[in-house]
Design a protein around this motif. Structure first.
Motif, PDB file in Angstrom:
ATOM      1  N   TYR A  31      53.898  28.672  49.737  1.00 13.09           N
ATOM      2  CA  TYR A  31      52.560  29.272  49.819  1.00 13.09           C
ATOM      3  C   TYR A  31      52.523  30.636  49.134  1.00 13.09           C
ATOM      4  O   TYR A  31      52.598  31.679  49.789  1.00 13.09           O
ATOM      5  CB  TYR A  31      52.115  29.395  51.291  1.00 13.09           C
ATOM      6  CG  TYR A  31      52.010  28.046  51.947  1.00 13.09           C
ATOM      7  CD1 TYR A  31      50.946  27.198  51.642  1.00 13.09           C
ATOM      8  CD2 TYR A  31      52.982  27.601  52.838  1.00 13.09           C
ATOM      9  CE1 TYR A  31      50.854  25.932  52.210  1.00 13.09           C
ATOM     10  CE2 TYR A  31      52.893  26.335  53.415  1.00 13.09           C
ATOM     11  CZ  TYR A  31      51.829  25.514  53.097  1.00 13.09           C
ATOM     12  OH  TYR A  31      51.737  24.264  53.660  1.00 13.09           O
ATOM     13  N   ASP A  33      50.112  32.198  48.159  1.00 13.04           N
ATOM     14  CA  ASP A  33      48.997  33.016  48.674  1.00 13.04           C
ATOM     15  C   ASP A  33      49.460  33.929  49.807  1.00 13.04           C
ATOM     16  O   ASP A  33      48.866  34.983  50.045  1.00 13.04           O
ATOM     17  CB  ASP A  33      47.831  32.133  49.139  1.00 13.04           C
ATOM     18  CG  ASP A  33      48.237  31.169  50.253  1.00 13.04           C
ATOM     19  OD1 ASP A  33      49.077  30.279  49.980  1.00 13.04           O
ATOM     20  OD2 ASP A  33      47.735  31.299  51.383  1.00 13.04           O
ATOM     21  N   ILE A  34      50.516  33.535  50.524  1.00  8.84           N
ATOM     22  CA  ILE A  34      51.053  34.418  51.583  1.00  8.84           C
ATOM     23  C   ILE A  34      51.796  35.579  50.914  1.00  8.84           C
ATOM     24  O   ILE A  34      51.578  36.745  51.250  1.00  8.84           O
ATOM     25  CB  ILE A  34      51.968  33.644  52.569  1.00  8.84           C
ATOM     26  CG1 ILE A  34      51.151  32.563  53.310  1.00  8.84           C
ATOM     27  CG2 ILE A  34      52.611  34.614  53.569  1.00  8.84           C
ATOM     28  CD1 ILE A  34      51.942  31.765  54.352  1.00  8.84           C
ATOM     29  N   GLN A  35      52.639  35.269  49.936  1.00  5.33           N
ATOM     30  CA  GLN A  35      53.354  36.340  49.207  1.00  5.33           C
ATOM     31  C   GLN A  35      52.363  37.367  48.641  1.00  5.33           C
ATOM     32  O   GLN A  35      52.613  38.580  48.681  1.00  5.33           O
ATOM     33  CB  GLN A  35      54.190  35.737  48.063  1.00  5.33           C
ATOM     34  CG  GLN A  35      54.937  36.808  47.259  1.00  5.33           C
ATOM     35  CD  GLN A  35      55.732  36.220  46.088  1.00  5.33           C
ATOM     36  OE1 GLN A  35      56.057  35.038  46.062  1.00  5.33           O
ATOM     37  NE2 GLN A  35      56.045  37.055  45.115  1.00  5.33           N
ATOM     38  N   ALA A  36      51.228  36.855  48.135  1.00  3.15           N
ATOM     39  CA  ALA A  36      50.247  37.724  47.469  1.00  3.15           C
ATOM     40  C   ALA A  36      49.632  38.763  48.398  1.00  3.15           C
ATOM     41  O   ALA A  36      49.038  39.734  47.948  1.00  3.15           O
ATOM     42  CB  ALA A  36      49.141  36.860  46.856  1.00  3.15           C
ATOM     43  N   ARG A  37      49.775  38.566  49.724  1.00  2.85           N
ATOM     44  CA  ARG A  37      49.217  39.519  50.703  1.00  2.85           C
ATOM     45  C   ARG A  37      50.096  40.754  50.887  1.00  2.85           C
ATOM     46  O   ARG A  37      49.692  41.716  51.534  1.00  2.85           O
ATOM     47  CB  ARG A  37      49.088  38.853  52.061  1.00  2.85           C
ATOM     48  CG  ARG A  37      48.061  37.796  52.082  1.00  2.85           C
ATOM     49  CD  ARG A  37      47.070  38.078  53.188  1.00  2.85           C
ATOM     50  NE  ARG A  37      45.878  37.308  52.958  1.00  2.85           N
ATOM     51  CZ  ARG A  37      44.660  37.759  53.139  1.00  2.85           C
ATOM     52  NH1 ARG A  37      44.468  38.990  53.531  1.00  2.85           N
ATOM     53  NH2 ARG A  37      43.637  36.985  52.924  1.00  2.85           N
ATOM     54  N   ALA A  42      53.411  41.277  45.835  1.00  4.96           N
ATOM     55  CA  ALA A  42      52.307  40.633  45.118  1.00  4.96           C
ATOM     56  C   ALA A  42      52.493  40.716  43.608  1.00  4.96           C
ATOM     57  O   ALA A  42      52.885  41.760  43.078  1.00  4.96           O
ATOM     58  CB  ALA A  42      50.980  41.281  45.501  1.00  4.96           C
ATOM     59  N   GLN A 102      46.234  30.951  56.895  1.00  6.97           N
ATOM     60  CA  GLN A 102      47.560  31.336  56.396  1.00  6.97           C
ATOM     61  C   GLN A 102      48.620  31.250  57.487  1.00  6.97           C
ATOM     62  O   GLN A 102      49.767  30.919  57.212  1.00  6.97           O
ATOM     63  CB  GLN A 102      47.520  32.736  55.786  1.00  6.97           C
ATOM     64  CG  GLN A 102      46.866  32.712  54.413  1.00  6.97           C
ATOM     65  CD  GLN A 102      47.028  34.012  53.654  1.00  6.97           C
ATOM     66  OE1 GLN A 102      46.904  35.093  54.226  1.00  6.97           O
ATOM     67  NE2 GLN A 102      47.294  33.922  52.369  1.00  6.97           N
ATOM     68  N   GLU A 105      49.560  27.709  57.453  1.00 11.02           N
ATOM     69  CA  GLU A 105      50.466  27.437  56.325  1.00 11.02           C
ATOM     70  C   GLU A 105      51.890  27.885  56.682  1.00 11.02           C
ATOM     71  O   GLU A 105      52.869  27.192  56.400  1.00 11.02           O
ATOM     72  CB  GLU A 105      50.012  28.211  55.079  1.00 11.02           C
ATOM     73  CG  GLU A 105      48.723  27.717  54.465  1.00 11.02           C
ATOM     74  CD  GLU A 105      48.217  28.619  53.327  1.00 11.02           C
ATOM     75  OE1 GLU A 105      47.258  28.223  52.668  1.00 11.02           O
ATOM     76  OE2 GLU A 105      48.774  29.721  53.111  1.00 11.02           O
TER      77      GLU A 105
END
Ligand code: HEM
Length: 143
Positions: A31, A33-37, A42, A102, A105
């Motif tokens: 995922y 999208d989790i790293q991107a937080r 990011a 998230q 996820e």
């Protein structure tokens, strides 16, 4: 949670809990999208950040949080302590704008990691599902 389920969760967690970096890597890999937080991760290559001390530190925070929750599951009279730690964590993550989706996820990624690193069966599936449900039933009231 029933004592036999707590024991299953504790035994299997003990088999993976020293693999903090691997676990966080598996979550970010599945995922992005989790790293991107995470401001410090990011937009960076996962394979590059994996070896950094910031990555190791965050991985150990998550794993320690789980270890604390899982150990409280097994002690008498620990419901208030469990609620407090989960509410605090929920508030902090609400402030960061992390949505339930998230968290779900995250659960999928951790379950998948467990399945591929311990000998898995239906009782474990149920026990781990119950442990996440109990955790999220408190955290989600904060989001
Ligand atoms: C901290 C994001 C789920 C445990 C953080 C931080 C971010 C974050 C951005 C701050 C890191 C820093 O600045 O050092 C997320 C996202 C999640 C998620 C996007 C989506 C699933 C979880 C879960 C757990 C967890 C499921 C544990 C079960 C922690 C802990 C900290 C933390 C213990 C450090 C203490 C704190 O500052 O709250 N998280 N998190 N996180 N997270 Fe998460």
């Amino acid at each position: 949670m029933p004592a036999d389920e707590v024991e299953l969760v504790q035994n299997t967690w003990n088999q993976v809990k020293t693999k903090e970096v691997d676990i966080l890597y598996a979550i970010f890999k599945a995922y992005p999208d989790i790293q991107a937080r995470f401001p410090m991760f990011a937009g960076k290559s996962l394979d590059t950040v994996k070896g950094t001390s910031a990555f190791a530190l965050h991985a150990s925070r998550i794993v320690n949080f789980f270890s604390q929750y899982i150990s409280l599951l097994g002690s008498e009279g620990s419901q208030p302590a469990i609620k407090t730690m989960l509410n605090q964590m929920g508030q902090k993550h609400k402030n960061r704008g992390v949505p339930k989706q998230q968290f779900n996820e995250f659960e999928t990624a951790v379950m998948s990691y467990m399945k591929s690193h311990v000998t898995w069966n239906a009782n474990l599936e149920k026990a781990w599902g119950d442990a996440f449900d109990k955790m999220y039933s408190v955290i989600f009231t904060n989001l």
